[in-house]
Design an enzyme around this catalytic site. Structure first.
Site, PDB file in Angstrom:
ATOM      1  N   CYS A  26      80.077  24.083-104.279  1.00  0.00           N
ATOM      2  CA  CYS A  26      80.968  22.647-104.692  1.00  0.00           C
ATOM      3  C   CYS A  26      82.139  22.554-103.861  1.00  0.00           C
ATOM      4  O   CYS A  26      82.943  23.262-103.830  1.00  0.00           O
ATOM      5  CB  CYS A  26      81.391  22.556-106.225  1.00  0.00           C
ATOM      6  SG  CYS A  26      82.392  21.204-106.853  1.00  0.00           S
ATOM      7  N   HIS A 185      87.333  23.475-101.018  1.00  0.00           N
ATOM      8  CA  HIS A 185      86.056  24.276-101.432  1.00  0.00           C
ATOM      9  C   HIS A 185      86.752  24.694-103.009  1.00  0.00           C
ATOM     10  O   HIS A 185      87.637  25.539-103.053  1.00  0.00           O
ATOM     11  CB  HIS A 185      85.546  25.455-100.676  1.00  0.00           C
ATOM     12  CG  HIS A 185      84.080  25.708-100.912  1.00  0.00           C
ATOM     13  ND1 HIS A 185      83.790  26.019-102.043  1.00  0.00           N
ATOM     14  CD2 HIS A 185      83.091  25.646-100.132  1.00  0.00           C
ATOM     15  CE1 HIS A 185      82.501  26.327-102.137  1.00  0.00           C
ATOM     16  NE2 HIS A 185      82.166  26.197-100.855  1.00  0.00           N
ATOM     17  N   HIS A 186      85.719  24.371-103.638  1.00  0.00           N
ATOM     18  CA  HIS A 186      86.232  24.826-105.374  1.00  0.00           C
ATOM     19  C   HIS A 186      86.043  26.326-105.438  1.00  0.00           C
ATOM     20  O   HIS A 186      86.715  26.779-106.398  1.00  0.00           O
ATOM     21  CB  HIS A 186      85.146  23.830-106.362  1.00  0.00           C
ATOM     22  CG  HIS A 186      85.814  23.722-107.708  1.00  0.00           C
ATOM     23  ND1 HIS A 186      86.973  24.442-107.982  1.00  0.00           N
ATOM     24  CD2 HIS A 186      85.501  23.008-108.669  1.00  0.00           C
ATOM     25  CE1 HIS A 186      87.226  23.914-109.228  1.00  0.00           C
ATOM     26  NE2 HIS A 186      86.296  23.154-109.593  1.00  0.00           N
ATOM     27  N   ALA A 187      85.447  26.984-104.598  1.00  0.00           N
ATOM     28  CA  ALA A 187      85.089  28.230-104.795  1.00  0.00           C
ATOM     29  C   ALA A 187      86.580  28.786-104.673  1.00  0.00           C
ATOM     30  O   ALA A 187      86.927  30.073-105.140  1.00  0.00           O
ATOM     31  CB  ALA A 187      84.337  29.023-103.818  1.00  0.00           C
ATOM     32  N   VAL A 188      87.651  28.416-104.021  1.00  0.00           N
ATOM     33  CA  VAL A 188      88.741  28.904-103.608  1.00  0.00           C
ATOM     34  C   VAL A 188      89.917  28.085-103.940  1.00  0.00           C
ATOM     35  O   VAL A 188      91.119  28.681-104.165  1.00  0.00           O
ATOM     36  CB  VAL A 188      88.880  29.325-102.156  1.00  0.00           C
ATOM     37  CG1 VAL A 188      88.096  30.394-101.838  1.00  0.00           C
ATOM     38  CG2 VAL A 188      88.874  28.318-101.094  1.00  0.00           C
TER      39      VAL A 188
END
Length: 207
Positions: A26, A185-188
């Site tokens: 995502c 980036h939703h990961a970070v």
């Protein structure tokens, strides 16, 4: 440049990273209105001023410096360098340049002007060669304002570094407003982090 590898097992974002990087990849973007009245009233050059201000906030927070390096390792750069586009009217194409950050705007502006003068007529996509790996991308679309902007990176779900896009500024309620799209980036990077970025950017411009 220092790249500090992340130990995922002790990282407080491990489960968020695994979810938004692997389970449900995502990225997302947010477009905000930045009040640049102070920049214009001070007679500062808008593009390099915004490059400088954005870089200052990017380098404050680790979520905007987290990346996967060329060896496929997850980690955090100690510093990020702005890579920015310049437009060529004759070919209607653009080139990317980059200028290292400096602690004060006057020094950064001098280096920016030196880079644009030296490499500005190079019509290759990579206008200034040998870009370091710790760059983040900034561009400007000065021909139109916008309320929303999104980049679709079909094979870019492993690209963790933020991307910034500015539009045409306009007047609103005695203020000069610049649209700024921020893709992360939703990961970070969560909504909290991107909102903190926007608030701190506005505070820095106003100071």
């Amino acid at each position: 440049m220092v790249f500090e590898k992340i130990d995922k097992n002790s990282w407080n974002r491990k489960e968020y990273f695994d979810h938004y990087f692997a389970s449900v990849p995502c990225t997302y973007s947010m477009t905000v209105k930045v009040d640049i009245t102070q920049i214009k009233e001070k007679g500062m050059k808008l593009y390099p001023a915004m490059l400088y201000y954005i870089a200052m906030i990017v380098n404050r927070h680790s979520e905007f410096r987290t990346a996967i390096n060329q060896d496929g390792e997850l980690g955090i750069y100690d510093e990020m360098i702005p890579s920015y586009t310049i437009f060529h009217n004759d070919t209607e194409t653009f080139s990317s340049l980059w200028t290292e950050c400096k602690s004060d705007f006057k020094s950064f502006l001098a280096d920016y002007e030196s880079d644009t003068q030296r490499y500005g007529n190079n019509h290759r996509m990579e206008g200034k060669p040998n870009a370091p790996e710790n760059i983040f991308n900034v561009s400007m679309i000065p021909w139109s304002t916008f309320d929303g902007f999104n980049l679709n990176l079909q094979k870019g779900y492993d690209y963790l570094i933020p991307i910034f896009t500015m539009g045409k500024y306009y007047k609103e309620d005695n203020k000069i407003i610049l649209p700024l799209a921020i893709q992360v980036h939703h990961a970070v990077c969560d909504g909290f982090h991107i909102c903190r970025f926007v608030n701190e950017l506005q505070e820095l411009i106003n100071s």
